[in-house]
Design a protein around this motif. Structure first.
Motif, PDB file in Angstrom:
ATOM      1  N   GLY A  37       0.731  -1.122  -0.038  1.00 42.30           N
ATOM      2  CA  GLY A  37       0.352   0.035  -0.100  1.00 42.30           C
ATOM      3  C   GLY A  37       0.926   1.397   0.079  1.00 42.30           C
ATOM      4  O   GLY A  37       2.105   1.069   0.242  1.00 42.30           O
ATOM      5  N   PRO A  38       0.357   2.398  -0.310  1.00 40.91           N
ATOM      6  CA  PRO A  38       1.042   3.794  -0.580  1.00 40.91           C
ATOM      7  C   PRO A  38       1.331   3.973   0.956  1.00 40.91           C
ATOM      8  O   PRO A  38       0.804   3.673   1.904  1.00 40.91           O
ATOM      9  CB  PRO A  38       0.380   4.628  -1.178  1.00 40.91           C
ATOM     10  N   TYR A 236      -5.902 -11.335 -11.304  1.00 43.99           N
ATOM     11  CA  TYR A 236      -7.191 -10.674 -11.534  1.00 43.99           C
ATOM     12  C   TYR A 236      -7.590  -9.865 -10.230  1.00 43.99           C
ATOM     13  O   TYR A 236      -8.356 -10.280  -9.518  1.00 43.99           O
ATOM     14  CB  TYR A 236      -8.117 -11.962 -11.536  1.00 43.99           C
ATOM     15  N   PRO A 237      -7.020  -8.934 -10.349  1.00 45.29           N
ATOM     16  CA  PRO A 237      -7.456  -7.841  -9.061  1.00 45.29           C
ATOM     17  C   PRO A 237      -8.936  -7.611  -8.987  1.00 45.29           C
ATOM     18  O   PRO A 237      -9.344  -7.262 -10.251  1.00 45.29           O
ATOM     19  CB  PRO A 237      -6.531  -6.815  -9.266  1.00 45.29           C
ATOM     20  N   ALA A 238      -9.555  -7.581  -7.858  1.00 51.55           N
ATOM     21  CA  ALA A 238     -11.020  -7.454  -8.022  1.00 51.55           C
ATOM     22  C   ALA A 238     -11.294  -6.016  -8.048  1.00 51.55           C
ATOM     23  O   ALA A 238     -12.426  -5.489  -8.269  1.00 51.55           O
ATOM     24  CB  ALA A 238     -11.440  -8.175  -6.676  1.00 51.55           C
ATOM     25  N   ASN A 239     -10.331  -5.171  -7.463  1.00 51.95           N
ATOM     26  CA  ASN A 239     -10.716  -3.550  -7.287  1.00 51.95           C
ATOM     27  C   ASN A 239      -9.792  -3.079  -8.133  1.00 51.95           C
ATOM     28  O   ASN A 239      -8.665  -3.365  -8.353  1.00 51.95           O
ATOM     29  CB  ASN A 239     -10.499  -3.605  -5.863  1.00 51.95           C
ATOM     30  N   LYS A 240     -10.367  -1.921  -8.823  1.00 47.25           N
ATOM     31  CA  LYS A 240      -9.679  -1.081  -9.575  1.00 47.25           C
ATOM     32  C   LYS A 240      -8.414  -0.334  -8.915  1.00 47.25           C
ATOM     33  O   LYS A 240      -7.310  -0.085  -9.638  1.00 47.25           O
ATOM     34  CB  LYS A 240     -10.689   0.057 -10.140  1.00 47.25           C
ATOM     35  N   ILE A 246      -0.935  -1.830  -8.296  1.00 47.04           N
ATOM     36  CA  ILE A 246       0.102  -3.158  -8.727  1.00 47.04           C
ATOM     37  C   ILE A 246       0.907  -2.931 -10.157  1.00 47.04           C
ATOM     38  O   ILE A 246       1.876  -3.205 -10.441  1.00 47.04           O
ATOM     39  CB  ILE A 246      -0.161  -4.498  -8.443  1.00 47.04           C
ATOM     40  N   SER A 247      -0.048  -2.053 -11.036  1.00 45.00           N
ATOM     41  CA  SER A 247       0.350  -1.759 -12.259  1.00 45.00           C
ATOM     42  C   SER A 247       1.230  -0.284 -12.301  1.00 45.00           C
ATOM     43  O   SER A 247       1.805   0.204 -13.322  1.00 45.00           O
ATOM     44  CB  SER A 247      -0.784  -1.680 -13.160  1.00 45.00           C
TER      45      SER A 247
END
Lengths: 251, 278, 279
Positions: A37-38, A236-240, A246-247
């Motif tokens: 996380g940031p 397959y991340p569920a959340n945008k 992660i990208s």
């Protein structure tokens, strides 16, 4: 699969500032769980609850339940010393105590009351081996820990934590100040250690999380956004938000 | 006519330079006078033989013993008290009214002049507690007098120990007292030692508080209840009563040399600590 | 268990300072106050005759003398100490500082009896020969005390000057001010409360000094009318007579102590708490 740690509706406030909001998750035994996380997402706060190190901050309020092996460490009267023997920590910056390599590692065992030199030596040797540091240190056990390189110091800190014979190891961005080679050594050690320990790794480095963790959690502004097997979270991340993070779109 | 600022600047620089060196010069002159006047009369005999005929003849051995006993015993009492206070203030409490009150006590104690310590020691230890003029009364009075110095320097030394070391120690399952004992105090030890040595310097040079509590007997103090004389008191009496200028200067030389060497050693230790942490 | 024991033991240690302070107050007041009741506050504070064996306990000349030597010391030691502090913080290089600062602090280690002795041997005759009078005088005492308070004034002023942020100096220099203009228009005013505190603590040191003063002040029992007159301070009054005083005479010395204690507490209070030290 067995849950080692179960967190229920965890909320943390610094003064009136809420830094963790309703966290629920279970952490599995003998796995590496990554927490990413940031900055300011609450991930460091989260792990410092697990060994009650948060209590050194002023004006902290903690609500909810955290069960370790079924015992609620928030609401029951757990012995902090026992808890910290069970839950070891490695901090972001390596902080060797100003004494020799041997004495750094023997610090925890000595506090347990172990005085026998041979017994201590065995513990020190085992711990250094597990941290992949024995070969470099076996002739330097009496040198000051302050004289080691940054990477060696961090593995020393890992060995020092292992010498407590903990069940859970918390690592708070342990590679943030290290070069790629030292980082690789730590990662190798961790992958080896999960057979015996439950490991929780906080990191900003999503590639590191993807490389070595089994489960991963994504924290954002005090919320747990996503949690699951690392492969799934990364493919397959569920959340945008998770996908963006992660990208590398923010963080 | 208005003097140009640049010229004023040069003038000021020269003037400040001179004043600073003049001040250091005072120290140099004091030491030089004492050294030149005192050194001819100093020999082994002077140090190892006891005073005779009020100090007119003989040496100063019994006053050296008196000084050492007084200082060592006072330090022995004041160090645990002072360091303990500093640990309590830095490690065991948060800033509050309570710590403010204690700090007020320490600051006030530090400001009390030595003659008032003498007055207090005289009425309390010597008279009320019936110790008489004795080593014990001198030690207890000196202990109270040097306590604030030890507290303040210890507190600074303890505060200079990085917080991260404490956190690491706790994370390795140490309790607060274990952390203090094994991590904080060893790291702060040189700074604490500096404070202790500055206090030794103060106690060695002290007169007013000691003369009314320990008295000024020239006999060798053999028990805590014996009166005795320190070098500083001996020097004061020799000089004030004009007993012997030669012996006065010689005593002053030994007195000043011991204090200066203690203080220089203290600053040396302190500088090593500063360079270690930065 | 052990942790609690340690905590309360350390707390007891910390309270010991307060306890000692309390004891000192109690015992000096307990011995000193009855005479104020018996002889009268006005008689003691404003009386000008000190003949304690004959029932006169006036310490007015001593109060005045104590303040006179203190101000004398401040006039000599204040500006000089401040100059040294300015030189150390603003002008001297790092290496010079490493030499000067400890050297100046060593001055504080010279015992007061040594200052007094050198005062008798060198300053007193000097004053007598060049200015007249007995030599044992307000002037000699002020000179000695002026030097004795230098370490206090220097080290506390120095700390105050060093705590002035660097940006203040840079801002002033950037506007074309010379170094000295910067110092006396920007740096010194910013550090003024700390400098003031150093002066007041220096005064505390001077007014409490005993042995050096006894040796050079002459100890005469009257108010000095010129800087060449001998005088007796509150501290020397106690030290001169305590060894043989008894009865009311001794109580009179404790009354002197009470007055001194009150003056010192006021000065310390102003220096430590009254002035907000710029930090």
């Amino acid at each position: 699969m067995k849950a080692k740690i179960t967190v229920k509706d965890l909320e943390v406030f610094f003064d009136k500032n809420q830094v963790l909001r309703g966290i629920n998750l279970s952490i599995n035994k003998n796995m590496i769980t990554g927490i990413m996380g940031p900055a300011g997402s609450g991930k460091s706060t989260f792990i410092s609850i697990l060994n009650k190190m948060l209590e050194f901050e002023d004006n902290v309020t903690i609500k909810g339940n955290v069960y370790i092996d079924g015992v609620d460490i928030i609401n029951s009267d757990v012995d902090q010393v026992e808890l910290r023997r069970k839950v070891g920590t490695v901090f972001a910056v390596p902080i060797p105590l100003p004494r020799s390599v041997f004495e750094n590692i023997a610090y925890g065992p000595r506090l347990k009351g172990i005085k026998d030199r041979d017994e201590l030596f065995t513990i020190v040797k085992e711990s250094l081996e597990k941290a992949f540091l024995w070969d470099e240190m076996k002739d330097r056990l009496n040198t000051s820990a302050l004289k080691l390189s940054g990477g060696q110091q961090q593995r020393l800190c890992l060995a020092r934590t292992l010498a407590l014979k903990p069940e859970i190891i918390l690592l708070d961005e342990p590679c943030s100040g290290l070069d790629p080679i030292s980082t690789a050594k730590i990662e190798d050690a961790l992958s080896d250690l999960k057979k015996e320990y439950t490991i929780i790794l906080v990191s900003n480095n999503t590639k590191q999380i993807a490389r070595i963790t089994d489960y991963s959690a994504f924290f954002y502004m005090g919320n747990l956004i996503e949690y699951g097997p690392t492969e799934k979270v990364f493919t397959y991340p569920a959340n945008k938000k998770t996908e963006d993070y992660i990208s590398g779109k923010f963080g | 006519m208005r003097i140009k600022p640049r010229i004023v600047d040069v003038f000021v620089r020269i003037s400040l330079n001179l004043q600073a060196f003049f001040t250091v010069g005072i120290l140099a002159v004091i030491v030089a006078i004492i050294f030149i006047k005192g050194s001819p009369y100093i020999n082994l005999e002077f140090i190892i033989s006891s005073p005779q005929d009020m100090g007119r003849h003989g040496g100063i051995f019994s006053t050296i013993v008196g000084t050492i006993l007084l200082v060592l015993l006072s330090i022995f009492l004041a160090t645990p008290l002072g360091v303990g206070t500093a640990i309590f203030l830095t490690e065991y409490t948060k800033e509050s009214v309570f710590t403010k009150v204690i700090r007020f006590g320490v600051e006030s104690l530090a400001g009390i002049p030595s003659i008032l310590f003498g007055l207090f020691g005289f009425i309390f230890f010597v008279t009320k507690l019936k110790m008489g003029w004795s080593l014990l009364a001198g030690v207890l009075t000196t202990t109270i007098m040097i306590l604030p110095t030890i507290i303040r320097t210890s507190e600074e030394a303890i505060k200079a120990v990085p917080r991260s070391l404490r956190i690491v120690s706790y994370s390795l399952s140490a309790t607060k007292w274990e952390t203090v004992k094994k991590v904080v105090l060893p790291s702060a030890a040189p700074g604490i030692l500096t404070g202790v040595m500055l206090s030794v310097g103060r106690a060695v040079g002290e007169t007013a508080a000691i003369i009314f509590t320990m008295g000024s007997s020239l006999r060798m103090p053999l028990s805590l209840m014996d009166s005795g004389r320190t070098m500083a008191v001996h020097f004061y009496i020799l000089a004030r009563e004009g007993i012997s200028m030669e012996n006065a200067y010689a005593t002053a030389l030994i007195l000043v040399l011991s204090i200066l060497s203690i203080n220089i050693l203290a600053y040396y230790i302190m500088n090593r600590v500063i360079s270690k942490f930065s | 268990m052990k942790e609690y024991f340690v905590k309360y033991m350390l707390m007891a240690f910390a309270l010991s300072s307060l306890f000692f302070l309390f004891l000192i107050f109690i015992f000096i007041l307990f011995e000193g106050l009855p005479l104020f009741h018996k002889a009268g506050l006005k008689h003691i504070i404003l009386g000008s005759k000190w003949a304690p064996t004959k029932g006169s306990f006036g310490i007015f000349p001593m109060i005045i003398s104590s303040f006179l030597v203190t101000f004398g010391a401040l006039i000599i030691g204040g500006p000089m100490g401040l100059s040294c502090a300015i030189y150390l913080s603003e002008y001297s290089g790092k290496r010079m500082k490493m030499f000067l600062k400890p050297a100046l602090e060593l001055l504080a280690g010279i015992p007061s009896v040594v200052y007094g002795f050198l005062g008798v041997v060198y300053i007193v005759p000097l004053v007598r020969d060049y200015f007249g009078g007995p030599g044992f005088s307000l002037l000699s005492t002020s000179l000695i005390l002026g030097v004795m308070i230098l370490p206090t004034v220097i080290s506390i002023s120095f700390d105050a000057l060093m705590s002035v942020p660097k940006t203040y100096r840079e801002g002033s220099l950037a506007m074309g001010a010379t170094k000295w203009q910067t110092i006396y228009k920007v740096v010194v005013p910013s550090a003024k409360s700390g400098i003031l505190a150093s002066f007041i603590l220096g005064m505390g040191r001077a007014i409490g000094e005993t042995m050096a003063v006894i040796m050079v002040a002459g100890n005469a029992l009257r108010t000095p009318l010129s800087i060449l007159d001998p005088l007796r301070t509150l501290t020397s009054n106690i030290a001169l007579e305590l060894a043989y005083a008894s009865g009311d005479h001794r109580l009179g010395l404790f009354s002197t102590g009470v007055v001194l204690l009150i003056i010192i507490m006021i000065l310390n209070y102003i220096a430590n708490f009254g002035i907000k030290k710029g930090s």
